[in-house]
Design a protein around this motif. Sequence first.
Motif, PDB file in Angstrom:
ATOM      1  N   ASN A 285      31.132  25.225  67.475  1.00 48.44           N
ATOM      2  CA  ASN A 285      32.254  25.676  67.644  1.00 48.44           C
ATOM      3  C   ASN A 285      32.480  27.070  68.452  1.00 48.44           C
ATOM      4  OD1 ASN A 285      33.279  23.584  65.937  1.00 48.44           O
ATOM      5  ND2 ASN A 285      32.955  24.743  64.161  1.00 48.44           N
TER       6      ASN A 285
ATOM      7  N   ARG B 166      35.007  27.354  71.530  1.00 51.87           N
ATOM      8  CA  ARG B 166      36.311  28.432  71.614  1.00 51.87           C
ATOM      9  C   ARG B 166      36.289  28.755  72.994  1.00 51.87           C
ATOM     10  NH1 ARG B 166      35.382  29.331  66.315  1.00 51.87           N
ATOM     11  NH2 ARG B 166      33.654  30.777  66.872  1.00 51.87           N
TER      12      ARG B 166
ATOM     13  N   ALA C 205      37.573  26.623  75.636  1.00 53.67           N
ATOM     14  CA  ALA C 205      38.970  26.351  75.338  1.00 53.67           C
ATOM     15  C   ALA C 205      39.515  27.423  76.143  1.00 53.67           C
ATOM     16  CB  ALA C 205      39.324  26.141  74.015  1.00 53.67           C
ATOM     17  N   GLU C 206      39.074  28.664  76.208  1.00 62.74           N
ATOM     18  CA  GLU C 206      39.542  29.751  76.841  1.00 62.74           C
ATOM     19  C   GLU C 206      39.541  29.590  78.414  1.00 62.74           C
ATOM     20  OE1 GLU C 206      38.014  33.441  75.299  1.00 62.74           O
ATOM     21  OE2 GLU C 206      38.785  33.212  73.640  1.00 62.74           O
TER      22      GLU C 206
ATOM     23  N   ARG D 242      33.505  19.650  76.949  1.00 64.48           N
ATOM     24  CA  ARG D 242      34.071  19.707  75.886  1.00 64.48           C
ATOM     25  C   ARG D 242      33.953  18.591  74.846  1.00 64.48           C
ATOM     26  NH1 ARG D 242      40.517  20.481  75.494  1.00 64.48           N
ATOM     27  NH2 ARG D 242      40.146  18.591  76.337  1.00 64.48           N
TER      28      ARG D 242
END
Length: 115
Positions: A49, A53, A56-57, A29
């Motif tokens: 981006n 995402r 991040a999940e 990340r």
Amino acid sequence: SSGINAESGKGLRFANRRQEEIDKLVIERRVLRRKARKACSQSVKDGFNALLRGLAEKLCKLRRAEARRKKQREVRRQRGGFTRDPFKAIKGILEPSPVGELKCSKEELDNHLSN
């Protein structure tokens, strides 16, 4: 990362598979964020981006599972303590040992509580 978290009193502690995966995703990340900041076109930034995402999940799911594992371990430990010595366990709940040091004198505390 070699999988070694920290040294405890008993010896070396190793990170579990999920914790190692979390560490890798955090590093990934960081790299993706850096690349997204340096990207010149908006379409490339949007691509980064989208990747961020998804990452991040994954991170959220792994961290939730790890927190659940730790909580279950703590519950198991508490349950074991209760079955070993129920009176000691209840005493620990009802009369916990004081933590920290008193910063005022006993007289000041008694005076404050009496007023």
